[in-house]
Design an enzyme around this catalytic site. Structure first.
Site, PDB file in Angstrom:
ATOM      1  CB  SER A   1      10.977  10.575   7.095  1.00 25.05           C
ATOM      2  OG  SER A   1      10.171  11.555   7.712  1.00 25.05           O
TER       3      SER A   1
ATOM      4  CE  LYS B   1      11.776   6.355   7.670  1.00 25.73           C
ATOM      5  NZ  LYS B   1      11.863   5.287   6.642  1.00 25.73           N
TER       6      LYS B   1
ATOM      7  CB  SER C   1      -0.926   0.015   1.231  1.00 27.32           C
ATOM      8  OG  SER C   1      -0.158   0.154   2.426  1.00 27.32           O
TER       9      SER C   1
ATOM     10  CB  THR D   1       0.577   7.343   2.827  1.00 25.94           C
ATOM     11  OG1 THR D   1       1.176   7.609   4.121  1.00 25.94           O
ATOM     12  CG2 THR D   1       1.419   8.003   1.744  1.00 25.94           C
TER      13      THR D   1
ATOM     14  CE1 TYR E   1       8.753   6.302   9.960  1.00 26.70           C
ATOM     15  CE2 TYR E   1       9.202   8.653   9.962  1.00 26.70           C
ATOM     16  CZ  TYR E   1       8.814   7.504   9.294  1.00 26.70           C
ATOM     17  OH  TYR E   1       8.504   7.573   7.955  1.00 26.70           O
TER      18      TYR E   1
END
Length: 322
Positions: free
Chosen positions: A178, A207, A52, A238, A203
């Protein structure tokens, strides 16, 4: 000159740069060739996290350009559904592989199986990942965010370097990072966050590590026919962002990038002949960008910490030496 000046203003604004405003402005400023001008017929590509969102769109674009794409997902039903849908939409033959990339054993198994059944690999896109709000350890004892975003891509790339070197042109490795990484400095000791876990920080640190590793890969592969880059898709609408950061998604929804806008640079890095000459850089909208926006994320010992990160990844994964 004018294009670069406008681009610099956009970049400094952050919001103007990361939203669809920046994408559309730069597309006009630099008169980008459309992705459909590139031809990947006969090339092999892997896209992880491709059931996805940005991963699916990346796989769709690469297949549309003629690449033989293998998508990697962790859920058998979702992966097969995505594979069939990609074939319907592109008319291409699409392979699939199952691997929970939070587990190093699964990453190793997939990479070894792919290498055993393919004589070369042209494009490897590391897109799999997630933003978690609670600290979880895998059955192998690694923090899930770091295992998925950092350790598994490191191991897979290491195992697939021989296939990337066998590509008829330069093999391409693309790490989907990101802009969140701008908020954290590189800190190997703090990657797994044993105390005071914060999912957004975990996160961002992962990254930051990806961006650093792209530079380290490029340095170690210098003179060999493989390029490695990290890229920033911008702020995209998203399912993952809507689930992980619903407030952010709600406020910025009207200016968030679409999936095709977000994956443009990934696909360009995998397809454009001129992109082979750019290795070790962090890109947004087809151009290298600074890896720091605030002074406090810079380390005086940045190169030493990058070496520590490489050694830690190599020891944690048991990856073959490069």
């Amino acid at each position: 000159m004018i294009a670069r000046a406008v681009d610099a203003v956009l970049e400094a604004s952050v919001v103007g740069s990361f939203t669809r405003v920046g994408y559309h402005a730069r597309r006009r400023l630099y008169d980008w060739p459309g992705l459909d001008t590139f031809d990947l017929t006969g090339r092999n590509a892997i896209v992880t996290g491709a059931t996805s969102g940005l991963g699916y769109e990346t796989a769709r674009e690469l297949a549309r350009l003629g690449a033989a794409v293998c998508i990697v997902g962790r859920d058998a039903e979702r992966t097969e559904t995505a594979r069939q849908r990609l074939e319907r939409e592109t008319g291409a033959t699409v392979e699939s592989g199952l691997a929970d990339l939070s587990l190093l054993a699964a990453a190793r198994s997939f990479a070894e199986d792919y290498a055993a059944n393919h004589d070369r690999l042209d494009v490897l896109v590391h897109n799999a990942g997630a933003l978690l709000h609670e600290r979880t350890l895998t059955t192998e004892g690694n923090e899930t965010t770091i295992a998925t975003h950092v350790l598994s891509p490191f191991l897979m790339t290491s195992l697939l370097v021989p296939r990337l070197e066998a590509a008829p042109t330069t093999g391409r490795v693309i790490l989907v990072a990101s802009g969140g990484m701008y908020s954290e400095r590189l800190d190997v000791a703090g990657l797994q966050m044993p105390d005071g876990y914060d999912g957004v920080k975990a996160y961002a640190r992962a990254k930051r590590a990806q961006v650093t590793l792209a530079r380290e890969w490029a340095r170690r592969l210098l003179g060999r026919p493989v390029s490695v880059n990290a890229m920033h898709p911008g702020w995209c609408d998203t399912p993952g962002i809507r689930d992980a950061l619903p407030g952010f998604s709600r406020v910025l929804g009207p200016v968030l990038r679409t999936a095709p806008e977000g994956v443009d640079t990934s696909v360009w890095l995998g397809a454009a002949p001129e992109a082979a000459a750019i290795s070790g850089r962090f890109l947004l909208d087809r151009r290298p960008r600074s890896t720091h926006k605030v002074l406090w994320t810079r380390r005086p010992d940045e190169e030493l910490e990058a070496e520590r990160l490489w050694r830690w990844c190599a020891e944690a994964t048991g990856a073959p030496p490069i």
